[in-house]
Write a protein that holds these residues in place. Structure first.
Motif, PDB file in Angstrom:
ATOM      1  N   GLY A  29       0.807  -1.210   0.000  1.00  0.00           N
ATOM      2  CA  GLY A  29       0.000   0.000   0.000  1.00  0.00           C
ATOM      3  C   GLY A  29       0.841   1.262   0.000  1.00  0.00           C
ATOM      4  O   GLY A  29       0.469   2.274  -0.612  1.00  0.00           O
ATOM      5  N   LEU A  32       2.468   1.875  -3.883  1.00  0.00           N
ATOM      6  CA  LEU A  32       1.474   1.473  -4.884  1.00  0.00           C
ATOM      7  C   LEU A  32       2.069   1.469  -6.292  1.00  0.00           C
ATOM      8  O   LEU A  32       2.877   2.329  -6.638  1.00  0.00           O
ATOM      9  N   TYR A 150      -3.610   5.710   5.046  1.00  0.00           N
ATOM     10  CA  TYR A 150      -4.811   5.986   4.268  1.00  0.00           C
ATOM     11  C   TYR A 150      -6.028   6.147   5.173  1.00  0.00           C
ATOM     12  O   TYR A 150      -6.143   5.485   6.196  1.00  0.00           O
ATOM     13  N   PHE A 160      -7.716   5.583  -1.357  1.00  0.00           N
ATOM     14  CA  PHE A 160      -6.287   5.880  -1.394  1.00  0.00           C
ATOM     15  C   PHE A 160      -5.977   7.325  -1.006  1.00  0.00           C
ATOM     16  O   PHE A 160      -4.951   7.868  -1.416  1.00  0.00           O
ATOM     17  N   VAL A 176      -4.425  -1.658   1.788  1.00  0.00           N
ATOM     18  CA  VAL A 176      -5.232  -1.215   0.657  1.00  0.00           C
ATOM     19  C   VAL A 176      -6.672  -1.686   0.764  1.00  0.00           C
ATOM     20  O   VAL A 176      -7.603  -0.882   0.670  1.00  0.00           O
TER      21      VAL A 176
END
Length: 254
Positions: A29, A32, A150, A160, A176
């Motif tokens: 995450g 990315l 996040y 995101f 994520v």
């Protein structure tokens, strides 16, 4: 077949890769677009297949069932690509989804075979689960304390949006997939509860008092609601409880 020393070394590598799974997912995450999680799953899956089919004196029935399941899913994906859409982008997406589906029975087959062969003990499995519980708690709480990671449910709906760069509710660290994360936390909540029962059966009430004190100190003075910056609040206290509790139970056994 691989010799016993190589089998032990391979098993240690697999266990190490399994231990760092939460860290890998968090890095995926954070970075990315680098496909860290996909590369990790593919490598780990390949090592597990080598362990199941190329080590030990004999193969288990479950190994062939797993092989059939793998071939079935991959075959269906290939069939769909060749005879239906023919889109390479869609094929890559389908293959990625297929990999995520088959990875769970692959893990199950590994642990089943490893336990039957006595390459790992139940106590080691408990330690692995305990390590997961600790890592997931730390990897969610730590970014929140530093006002990064996040936003869990951002108002933009992308998943995101970084803390401090948008509005929303909560903070999920750098993980994520929120649905998968929620499922994992629910599972480890039950796991923690079972460990707690074992703990109380041993009459370790003094340790429980220390845990409760630590939780009170951690939660004291914080705002009771998440704001747009993801500040720690009442919603995070169960996670603090979760993390503190696990540390106290690491040495206890069922």
């Amino acid at each position: 077949m691989v010799d016993s020393k190589s089998t032990i070394s391979l098993n240690k590598v697999i266990l190490f890769l399994l231990v760092i799974m939460p860290i890998v997912e968090s890095l995926n995450g954070l970075l990315l677009g680098h496909h860290i999680s996909d590369i990790y799953r593919a490598g780990l899956g390949l090592l597990i297949l080598v362990y199941i089919f190329c080590t030990g004196k004999y193969l288990h029935k479950q190994s062939f069932e797993l092989l059939f399941l793998l071939l079935l899913y991959i075959g269906l994906t290939m069939f769909q690509f060749i005879f239906f859409h023919g889109d390479i982008t869609a094929f890559k997406s389908d293959l990625k989804t297929t990999t995520r589906i088959i990875i769970t029975p692959l893990y199950y087959a590994y642990f089943y075979v490893a336990l039957v062969r006595k390459d790992i003990r139940k106590a080691e499995l408990v330690k692995l689960l305990t390590t997961y519980a600790i890592l997931y708690a730390v990897l969610i709480i730590t970014p929140t304390l530093f006002h990064t990671g996040y936003i869990t449910y951002d108002y933009q709906g992308t998943g995101f949006v970084m803390v401090g760069h948008g509005t929303g509710v909560g903070s999920k660290g750098f993980f994520v997939e929120i649905n998968s994360l929620v499922g994992i936390l629910v599972i480890f909540t039950f796991y923690t509860g079972q460990r707690a029962l074992a703990f109380f059966k041993k009459g370790n009430l003094k340790k429980w008092g220390a845990v409760r004190t630590n939780i009170t100190k951690l939660g004291h003075g914080r705002d009771y609601n998440h704001d747009e910056n993801g500040n720690l609040g009442r919603g995070d206290l169960p996670n603090l409880f979760f993390a503190s509790f696990i540390f106290r139970f690491t040495e206890s056994n069922y």
